[in-house]
Scaffold this active site. Structure first.
Site, PDB file in Angstrom:
ATOM      1  N   GLU A   1      46.947  28.955  45.399  1.00 30.50           N
ATOM      2  CA  GLU A   1      46.235  27.786  45.272  1.00 30.50           C
ATOM      3  C   GLU A   1      46.408  27.057  43.818  1.00 30.50           C
ATOM      4  O   GLU A   1      46.124  25.871  43.850  1.00 30.50           O
ATOM      5  CB  GLU A   1      44.693  28.013  45.727  1.00 30.50           C
ATOM      6  CG  GLU A   1      44.540  28.526  47.153  1.00 30.50           C
ATOM      7  CD  GLU A   1      45.031  29.779  47.460  1.00 30.50           C
ATOM      8  OE1 GLU A   1      45.479  30.231  48.636  1.00 30.50           O
ATOM      9  OE2 GLU A   1      45.181  30.770  46.421  1.00 30.50           O
TER      10      GLU A   1
ATOM     11  N   ASP B   1      51.318  34.381  48.585  1.00 31.72           N
ATOM     12  CA  ASP B   1      49.890  34.228  48.520  1.00 31.72           C
ATOM     13  C   ASP B   1      49.240  33.943  47.301  1.00 31.72           C
ATOM     14  O   ASP B   1      49.955  33.780  46.409  1.00 31.72           O
ATOM     15  CB  ASP B   1      49.457  35.830  48.784  1.00 31.72           C
ATOM     16  CG  ASP B   1      47.769  35.852  49.339  1.00 31.72           C
ATOM     17  OD1 ASP B   1      47.253  34.728  49.500  1.00 31.72           O
ATOM     18  OD2 ASP B   1      47.512  36.923  49.745  1.00 31.72           O
TER      19      ASP B   1
ATOM     20  N   ASP C   1      41.829  34.584  54.925  1.00 32.61           N
ATOM     21  CA  ASP C   1      41.064  36.005  54.827  1.00 32.61           C
ATOM     22  C   ASP C   1      39.799  35.773  55.555  1.00 32.61           C
ATOM     23  O   ASP C   1      38.801  35.613  55.411  1.00 32.61           O
ATOM     24  CB  ASP C   1      40.460  36.078  53.385  1.00 32.61           C
ATOM     25  CG  ASP C   1      41.681  36.450  52.419  1.00 32.61           C
ATOM     26  OD1 ASP C   1      42.711  36.722  53.048  1.00 32.61           O
ATOM     27  OD2 ASP C   1      41.346  36.431  51.127  1.00 32.61           O
TER      28      ASP C   1
END
Length: 951
Positions: free
Chosen positions: A515, A512, A588
């Site tokens: 980015e 996770d 999300d």
């Protein structure tokens, strides 16, 4: 949405060009410089800009063996080097150029005709530079047809300051005698071309952040048009329709371009062009005549405008912050061809472990070892299948990944063994931010190795803020980080190297925040002027960053076992090629009906962009969905490739066993349905891993000539199975309209109701009460399932099969079944079962039916598994022998016109069967289909056999 300065510059150029009827691109090919390679596989040429006559550019064009065209252009001998490595990370290998191409150099252009039918023509026009791909004389893809190509050359502040002041652009050319006037007019033309103000050339402010740009302006823009294709799909990740709405022109649906910039977006909108967590710069353009595509190998932030000057034509404008021009034109002409061409470049989806297709239970966070055990216990008490339990960030001490919080997880290995006892797995999160503290060995090793991302000075390690507090980030562009990262996942001690000994080989990984997400950074990300290995700024490589993290983690999971087992790695951030390494999810999302609906479209978009192993979190990450919504969301998730329930730390616990009746039983039924269909999903993934065809197929893929289906994105087919699903994503629904694209019979999977299509397509109304899922079987399909409830998928390994034979209007059907051990790579050595299942009339006018099973791997050894030619394949391979006793326990034949006189295995005795005539005997009538149920024919799933249904 705030557009970046380079995007504003690119859009402004487009607007000026659009307002100037006489506008033409300043970029031309120097025809005297055209040089064919000695073997004629490619050509190079110098490109000149009338705006910047002193700046040199080089063009390289080649055609690959599969017909893909690659067009590259870079600045030559500039004061700096443009980033040119994006393709090297995305591509499997350097593509092979075709040796069958014959280039023809003419005065105004260079041409090549190719293809098996010699129907494809590539034209590179010299003045101005334009690249056109044609099929049968019809334009398919045009680069720089509207003259928006612009590669901002490198410059210095001093050189800009010395230039002449701007003037209005002259109406016509530069036909004046005064040399100074020519210079001033040239400067005026430059100002017109680039804009009169230096919009964000040397620095740019975002909120309280200032992005220094020491290299100055370096953006790249190019118009890529599809003159005969009115529908566009791709460029995930965006929360929008599959058939991409317009962003410019009259009646534009959006006012902002589609943005590709991997970002941690909090509570993203359900209808927007805003950038999300991943970026795949690939587009499909489609019409009833053909499908083509483009892949733009660029790693920097990119904005894409879409317009439709006519219903049958589409324009796009790509604007990137940095990088070279490196565009791949995918010539099609069918969707299947485009998938093969794109995945031939970037790789097909990996064949996942079989258990990874089961149900995954997650939340932020299961708070302790005992919590995990209690959740597992409740699933078993409620007879609900589940394969994987997940742990979010709170398992780690102070969010130091790999290090357990021993207060709440005192026995992590024992806990995992308890999960493994029922053939289940654990997934544990590992984020890329490393807590900067001396008692964290992972950070200490990275610092000592010098493999952390640097500040803009290029010397000091970058420090940001994330879940762990003060943190640094590994630089996976640095080869020195690769073996180190892989060593961390070893479950046994190797020398003095620290590794994750408190885990097992059944502990898999969730990547996770890759980015990367930086809480105190611009746009919750890393400053663009940070420095990576090779001296590249973060702006140059941003969209690739997350892929490298999941790539290395996937390799690490593989390397910890011998013989290697297939990994499972879930990633939030991704790029072209990420499909080779694991699964993705849509981030999300919110617990709303709108997010449930758009999640379906987003998963479809990722499938057509090559990334089939995709899903959206069931229930939504944020919020507390009401029971009806939760049941519907399980119905959505059960028909997505990746099936996980997840929830925010502030939500109420919503494991499915906590629901009241009847909701709990409804979800139990949905979970069992998913598990019964695992053979369908696994067979679809085999096909995807070999051909590149997506696991989920929208209508334009399944029926590429049916124009009415091109905009449809709320129903889809699962692989080649013939299953058509329309998830229910609205409240209080009791029935749904389903589009049937052809003159064919479709059967309700549950009720066996018959629906009949029409030659021009037809809408039918299907029951969709809360206990119902609109799921149809296309006539002509054979659906293999396993119907015995188990607690996890590995426990189903030797369960028998049920075959649903759904006869088409001509009385035939076909299907496939693929099996292997589901965990290792032994399938690449031929340890597989790949069967063709068929039902056909023995003779044209016969009323009898022959149901057969044949070995497909013997028929198609080069297509059996992941591109490996099984030259020594044997139907008696080790895995097949282990499955010899697995039988077919039931066959259901739908659509027989009349009751049989006998049913027997060829050469054997009469079988036990029963027949229900139904009420849909007419070819035009709807109603319940006739159903022949053959009870326990006891034929092996691995053997050739025939069952004769005599009329």
């Amino acid at each position: 949405m705030l557009q970046a300065a380079f995007c504003r510059r690119g859009r402004a150029l487009s607007a000026r060009a659009n307002d100037s009827p006489s506008w033409r691109s300043p970029y031309t090919v120097d025809s005297s410089s055209v040089a064919l390679a000695p073997d004629q596989v490619s050509f190079t040429a110098a490109v000149i800009s009338s705006i910047y006559p002193d700046i040199k550019f080089a063009l390289d064009v080649r055609v690959h063996e599969d017909g893909v065209v690659r067009v590259r252009m870079d600045e030559v001998d500039g004061i700096r080097k443009r980033y040119n490595e994006a393709a090297s990370w995305a591509l499997l290998d350097e593509p092979k150029a075709s040796r069958d191409i014959q280039w023809t150099v003419r005065k105004k252009d260079l041409r090549a005709v190719y293809g098996s039918m010699k129907d494809v023509e590539l034209v590179v026009s010299f003045d101005p530079l334009k690249v056109t791909l044609l099929r049968n004389g019809k334009e398919q893809v045009v680069l720089n047809g509207r003259g928006l190509l612009h590669m901002e050359h490198f410059r210095t502040k001093e050189s800009v300051a010395q230039s002449k002041p701007p003037m209005d652009i002259p109406e016509e050319g530069f036909d004046v005698d005064d040399s100074n006037q020519v210079v001033m007019q040239a400067n005026s033309r430059t100002a017109w071309f680039e804009g009169e103000t230096e919009d964000g050339w040397w620095e740019e402010t975002f909120s309280s952040w200032t992005d220094s740009k020491p290299k100055g302006p370096e953006s790249l823009s190019i118009d890529i048009d599809f003159p005969n294709h009115g529908h566009l799909y791709g460029i995930p990740q965006h929360a929008t329709r599959l058939d991409l709405p317009t962003t410019t022109g009259e009646n534009a649906y959006y006012s902002d371009p589609y943005r590709l910039y991997n970002a941690d977006v909090f509570e993203y909108l359900a209808d927007s062009t805003m950038s999300l967590y991943g970026s795949i710069p690939v587009l499909h353009a489609h019409s009833a005549d053909s499908t083509v595509g483009v892949f733009d190998a660029v790693a920097s932030e990119t904005w894409i405008d879409v317009s439709r000057p006519a219903s049958t034509s589409t324009h796009t404008h790509w604007i990137s912050e940095s990088g070279i021009l490196d565009v791949f034109i995918l010539p099609g002409p069918t969707p299947s061809d485009v998938f093969a061409q794109y995945t031939g470049l970037t790789g097909t989806p990996a064949l996942p472990a079989h258990w990874a297709l089961g149900y995954h239970q997650c939340r932020w966070n299961y708070v302790s070892s005992d919590d995990v055990r209690s959740v597992q216990k409740r699933f078993d008490e409620e007879d609900m299948p589940v394969d994987v339990f997940w742990l979010d960030i709170e398992y780690a001490e102070d969010h130091k990944y790999f290090v357990w919080d021993k207060k709440n997880f005192p026995d992590p290995v024992d806990m995992t063994h308890d999960v493994e006892a029922l053939a289940r797995k654990m997934v544990v999160i590992v984020d890329p931010h490393l807590k900067r503290t001396s008692d964290y060995p992972v950070y200490q090793q990275a610092m000592e190795l010098g493999v952390l991302v640097k500040q803009k000075d290029g010397n000091n390690d970058y420090e940001g803020w994330c879940w762990s507090g003060s943190a640094s980030w590994p630089d996976f562009f640095n080869p020195a980080s690769w073996d180190w990262w892989k060593s961390l996942f070893k479950t046994e001690q190797h020398g003095s190297q620290w590794s994750w000994l408190e885990s097992t080989v059944n502990t898999f990984i969730w990547n996770d925040m890759n980015e990367p997400a930086v809480f105190n950074g611009p746009e919750i990300s890393m400053p663009r002027d940070n420095i990576h290995y090779g001296g590249w700024e973060h702006r140059d490589v941003h969209n690739i960053n997350g892929m490298l993290f999941s790539n290395l983690t996937s390799q690490a999971v593989i390397d910890r076992t011998d013989p290697p087992r297939r990994p499972f790695v879930l990633t939030r951030s991704f790029y072209a090629g990420s499909q080779r390494f694991g699964a993705m999810w849509t981030g999300d999302n919110l617990g709303t009906w709108e997010h449930m609906a758009v999640g379906v479209k987003m998963v479809l978009a990722n499938n057509i962009a090559g990334f089939s192993f995709a899903g959206s979190d069931v229930g939504g990450f944020f919020g507390n969905p009401e029971p009806e919504m939760l049941v519907r969301w399980y119905g959505v998730g059960a028909f997505a490739p990746f099936f996980r329930a997840h929830a925010h730390i502030d939500t109420k616990r919503r494991e499915p066993y906590l629901l009241d009746e009847p909701y709990k039983s409804l979800v139990r039924g949905i979970l069992r349905l998913r598990y019964s269909m695992l053979p369908i999903w696994y067979t679809a993934f085999r096909e995807a891993s070999v051909t590149g065809l997506p696991v989920l197929r929208p209508h334009y893929v399944a029926f590429p000539h049916d124009e009415a289906g091109f905009p449809i994105d709320d129903q889809y087919f699962i692989g080649s199975s013939g299953l058509l699903v329309k998830p229910v994503t609205n409240k209080d629904v009791t029935e749904m309209s389903v589009y049937l694209p052809e003159d064919q019979v479709y059967y309700d999977y549950f009720s066996e109701h018959v629906y009949r299509g029409a030659p021009a397509g037809k809408e039918v109304t299907v029951p969709a009460e809360l206990h119902q899922i609109p799921l149809l079987i296309r006539g002509g399909s054979i659906i293999p399932t396993r119907e015995r409830p188990r607690r996890s998928s590995p426990l189903m390994k030797h369960d028998p099969f049920t075959l649903r034979v759904a006869l088409d209007k001509d009385g035939g059907a076909r299907g496939e079944l693929y099996l292997d051990d589901g965990e290792t790579y032994f399938h690449r050595e031929g340890n597989i079962v790949w069967r063709e299942l068929s039902a056909e009339k023995p003779a044209k006018k016969s009323k009898s039916l022959r149901i057969s099973s044949r070995d497909l791997a013997l028929q198609k050894p080069t297509q059996a598994v992941e591109g490996v030619a099984l030259s020594k394949y044997s139907g008696a391979n080790e895995f097949a022998r282990s499955m010899e006793k697995v039988r077919v326990e039931k066959i259901i034949v739908l659509g027989l016109p009349a009751k049989p006189t006998s049913v027997r295995v060829e050469g054997g005795k009469e079988l036990e069967w029963e027949f229900n005539q139904g009420i849909a005997s007419s070819d035009k009538q709807e109603g319940t289909a006739s159903a022949l149920v053959i009870k326990d024919p006891r034929v092996s799933i691995v053997s050739d056999w025939d069952i004769i249904v005599a009329a």
